[in-house]
Design a protein around this motif. Structure first.
Motif, PDB file in Angstrom:
ATOM      1  N   ILE A   1      42.254  46.208  45.177  1.00 45.74           N
ATOM      2  CA  ILE A   1      42.481  47.619  45.489  1.00 45.74           C
ATOM      3  C   ILE A   1      41.198  48.333  45.905  1.00 45.74           C
ATOM      4  CG2 ILE A   1      44.502  47.842  44.013  1.00 45.74           C
ATOM      5  CD1 ILE A   1      42.754  48.940  41.826  1.00 45.74           C
ATOM      6  N   GLU A   2      40.030  47.730  45.606  1.00 52.30           N
ATOM      7  CA  GLU A   2      38.772  48.338  46.032  1.00 52.30           C
ATOM      8  C   GLU A   2      38.340  47.870  47.413  1.00 52.30           C
ATOM      9  OE1 GLU A   2      37.784  46.705  42.678  1.00 52.30           O
ATOM     10  OE2 GLU A   2      38.395  48.424  41.496  1.00 52.30           O
ATOM     11  N   GLY A   3      39.155  47.016  48.046  1.00 50.04           N
ATOM     12  CA  GLY A   3      38.825  46.547  49.384  1.00 50.04           C
ATOM     13  C   GLY A   3      37.884  45.368  49.406  1.00 50.04           C
ATOM     14  N   ARG A   4      37.677  44.717  48.263  1.00 47.57           N
ATOM     15  CA  ARG A   4      36.795  43.547  48.227  1.00 47.57           C
ATOM     16  C   ARG A   4      37.625  42.270  48.206  1.00 47.57           C
ATOM     17  NH1 ARG A   4      32.837  44.451  43.247  1.00 47.57           N
ATOM     18  NH2 ARG A   4      34.838  44.812  42.247  1.00 47.57           N
ATOM     19  N   LEU A   5      37.118  41.240  48.891  1.00 45.12           N
ATOM     20  CA  LEU A   5      37.775  39.947  48.855  1.00 45.12           C
ATOM     21  C   LEU A   5      37.738  39.391  47.439  1.00 45.12           C
ATOM     22  CD1 LEU A   5      36.282  38.501  52.135  1.00 45.12           C
ATOM     23  CD2 LEU A   5      38.692  38.970  51.735  1.00 45.12           C
ATOM     24  N   LEU A   6      38.831  38.785  47.034  1.00 41.92           N
ATOM     25  CA  LEU A   6      38.917  38.270  45.668  1.00 41.92           C
ATOM     26  C   LEU A   6      37.929  37.131  45.457  1.00 41.92           C
ATOM     27  CD1 LEU A   6      42.792  38.131  45.209  1.00 41.92           C
ATOM     28  CD2 LEU A   6      41.235  39.984  44.596  1.00 41.92           C
ATOM     29  N   SER A   7      37.282  37.115  44.324  1.00 42.61           N
ATOM     30  CA  SER A   7      36.383  36.011  43.982  1.00 42.61           C
ATOM     31  C   SER A   7      37.195  34.749  43.768  1.00 42.61           C
ATOM     32  CB  SER A   7      35.609  36.339  42.707  1.00 42.61           C
ATOM     33  OG  SER A   7      36.483  36.365  41.587  1.00 42.61           O
ATOM     34  N   VAL A   8      36.535  33.604  43.847  1.00 48.09           N
ATOM     35  CA  VAL A   8      37.188  32.326  43.587  1.00 48.09           C
ATOM     36  C   VAL A   8      37.788  32.322  42.191  1.00 48.09           C
ATOM     37  CG1 VAL A   8      36.773  29.856  43.208  1.00 48.09           C
ATOM     38  CG2 VAL A   8      35.790  31.008  45.207  1.00 48.09           C
ATOM     39  N   GLU A   9      37.026  32.864  41.226  1.00 45.63           N
ATOM     40  CA  GLU A   9      37.495  32.866  39.838  1.00 45.63           C
ATOM     41  C   GLU A   9      38.807  33.635  39.687  1.00 45.63           C
ATOM     42  OE1 GLU A   9      33.608  31.349  39.920  1.00 45.63           O
ATOM     43  OE2 GLU A   9      34.394  33.196  40.808  1.00 45.63           O
ATOM     44  N   LYS A  10      38.892  34.778  40.345  1.00 48.38           N
ATOM     45  CA  LYS A  10      40.116  35.570  40.225  1.00 48.38           C
ATOM     46  C   LYS A  10      41.278  34.888  40.946  1.00 48.38           C
ATOM     47  CE  LYS A  10      41.789  40.330  40.341  1.00 48.38           C
ATOM     48  NZ  LYS A  10      41.404  41.750  40.513  1.00 48.38           N
ATOM     49  N   GLN A  11      40.994  34.244  42.073  1.00 49.71           N
ATOM     50  CA  GLN A  11      42.044  33.504  42.775  1.00 49.71           C
ATOM     51  C   GLN A  11      42.580  32.365  41.912  1.00 49.71           C
ATOM     52  OE1 GLN A  11      41.515  32.596  47.041  1.00 49.71           O
ATOM     53  NE2 GLN A  11      39.594  33.746  46.934  1.00 49.71           N
ATOM     54  N   VAL A  12      41.682  31.619  41.290  1.00 51.24           N
ATOM     55  CA  VAL A  12      42.108  30.510  40.425  1.00 51.24           C
ATOM     56  C   VAL A  12      42.907  31.037  39.239  1.00 51.24           C
ATOM     57  CG1 VAL A  12      41.292  28.672  38.881  1.00 51.24           C
ATOM     58  CG2 VAL A  12      40.228  28.991  41.133  1.00 51.24           C
ATOM     59  N   ALA A  13      42.464  32.158  38.668  1.00 55.46           N
ATOM     60  CA  ALA A  13      43.173  32.748  37.535  1.00 55.46           C
ATOM     61  C   ALA A  13      44.591  33.160  37.930  1.00 55.46           C
ATOM     62  CB  ALA A  13      42.399  33.955  37.003  1.00 55.46           C
TER      63      ALA A  13
END
Length: 433
Positions: free
Chosen positions: A131-143
């Protein structure tokens, strides 16, 4: 692995972006759209802090969104859907809470991230933003992907827990599946001779069966199908649409070999015959290790054990049928059942940990489902290889294929019958010593 998967076609260059593709694997991660930034290393812990704060006090985190629940309700009544509610509360300890939501420890989670990192940062689709316009980190994608697989919840519910949309959950999960299928495949290999000797030694030491290499079993992955796709080929004996998963496990309940993608309407004997494992055994390329001689000079070759739904073969031992069994047969059945239980427990842990396989799969792509099943099996093995332990309430309390009757296969190979009799006499002699 699976007969349903379509052969890969050469990729064509497109002017637009395909939201389901992760780009060229191994390419530079620097191609990020102007005005957007990848979540920083600090953000890798921020996602967990935010998730924990939002969800650790939830009263009913397992609930699915109302719209999907209403859409599925009619089908699920017919399919005798098994509830995912366990009645357990979220642990207050943060590390245990992490395992509650994602099934793995933080250390194992970091290892999984290391496997898929290169793929997940290579030209990420523009849709993968928070929602802040940032690409999701790998960690958040894996989660996100692990939570989707672990809970079996709808994409809307999983997205709500992470503050992302349903389409993002869909993209992230499939990107993770594609990457794991390639990057984690070394976690499921048929053992080399040294490892197999260790497996045989442990099984003989624990259960008394010499030259036993593991146990085989199968389970149904139940699904709904759109009316236009419904086919009797996928309608099983309990009038459910389902796909089979067959697996062979070792003494640690680790999957050594699986086959999936075949309709649940098949018999287990037919499923076995269609598998690559069976073809390798019949051609002498598998279960072809050193033959053991018992104390009374009887030959015992390498074999696995399976229930009565499988044929009795020289390399696959099934139990004796009947109520009034002789002493040797009764002893054999007792030892055989104990080893066979390893496979049943493995499937209970698999479906309990990765509930997406236990719930009714809502209109899945049958060409993608085998990949999802494989990755859940790889994650099962990674948990074992990493020394992680599931919470006691994670494995299914009931049988992994509850509601299905156990059929009996009448196929008997004479060489298999001779070897089973030799094993029975050997076990009785061992008990008398």
């Amino acid at each position: 692995m699976a007969p349903l998967k379509k052969p890969k076609k050469a990729k064509k260059k497109r002017k637009g972006k395909d939201p389901l593709k992760c780009g060229n694997r191994g390419s530079s991660p620097s191609s990020v759209e102007p005005g957007r930034t990848v979540e920083s290393r600090a953000g890798e812990t921020d996602w967990w802090n935010s998730f924990w704060q939002k969800n650790s006090g939830a009263d009913d985190f397992e609930a699915v969104d109302l719209v999907e629940l209403l859409l599925e309700s009619v089908e699920n009544m017919k399919l005798k859907k098994i509830s995912d509610h366990t009645g357990t509360s979220i642990p207050s300890d943060e590390d245990e809470g992490f395992k509650f939501f994602f099934r793995v420890s933080k250390t194992t989670f970091e290892y999984i991230c290391s496997l898929v990192r290169q793929d997940l940062v290579s030209r990420p689709p523009s849709g993968l933003i928070n929602i802040e316009g940032r690409l999701l980190s790998v960690e958040k994608q894996v989660a996100i992907a692990l939570r989707r697989l672990a809970s079996g919840e709808s994409q809307v519910s999983v997205g709500g827990a992470f503050g992302v949309g349903q389409s993002t959950v869909s993209q992230v999960t499939w990107r993770f599946i594609e990457s794991m299928e390639e990057r984690a495949k070394h976690h499921m290999n048929w053992p080399d001779s040294e490892r197999m000797n260790e497996i045989k030694s442990r099984l003989e030491m624990t259960f008394g069966l010499p030259n036993c290499c593991g146990a085989i079993d199968a389970t149904h992955i139940i699904m709904t199908l759109p009316a236009v796709e419904s086919s009797d080929d996928w309608c099983d004996q309990e009038s459910n649409y389902s796909m089979f998963l067959q697996g062979i496990v070792d003494h640690e309940m680790r999957f050594l070999d699986i086959v999936t993608g075949w309709p649940g309407s098949m018999t287990l004997s037919r499923l076995l015959k269609c598998s690559g494992f069976s073809k390798l055994c019949e051609s002498g390329k598998r279960l072809n290790g050193t033959i053991k001689l018992t104390t009374d000079k009887m030959e015992i070759r390498e074999f696995i054990v399976g229930d009565s739904a499988y044929p009795l073969l020289p390399w696959l031992m099934t139990p004796y049928e009947g109520k009034s069994l002789s002493a040797p047969k009764a002893v054999f059945n007792s030892r055989h059942k104990a080893v066979r239980y390893l496979a049943a427990m493995a499937f209970s842990q698999l479906k309990g940990a990765w509930r997406i396989l236990h719930k009714v799969m809502w209109r899945p792509d049958k060409h993608k489902l085998p990949s999802i099943i494989l990755v859940c099996c790889l994650l099962h093995n990674i948990i074992i290889d990493s020394g992680d332990k599931l919470h006691d309430d994670v494995p299914l309390a009931d049988h992994h294929d509850i509601g299905y009757k156990e059929p009996t296969c009448q196929q008997v190979d004479l060489h298999g019958q001779t070897m089973r009799d030799n094993l029975s006499r050997h076990l009785l002699l061992q008990e008398q010593v």
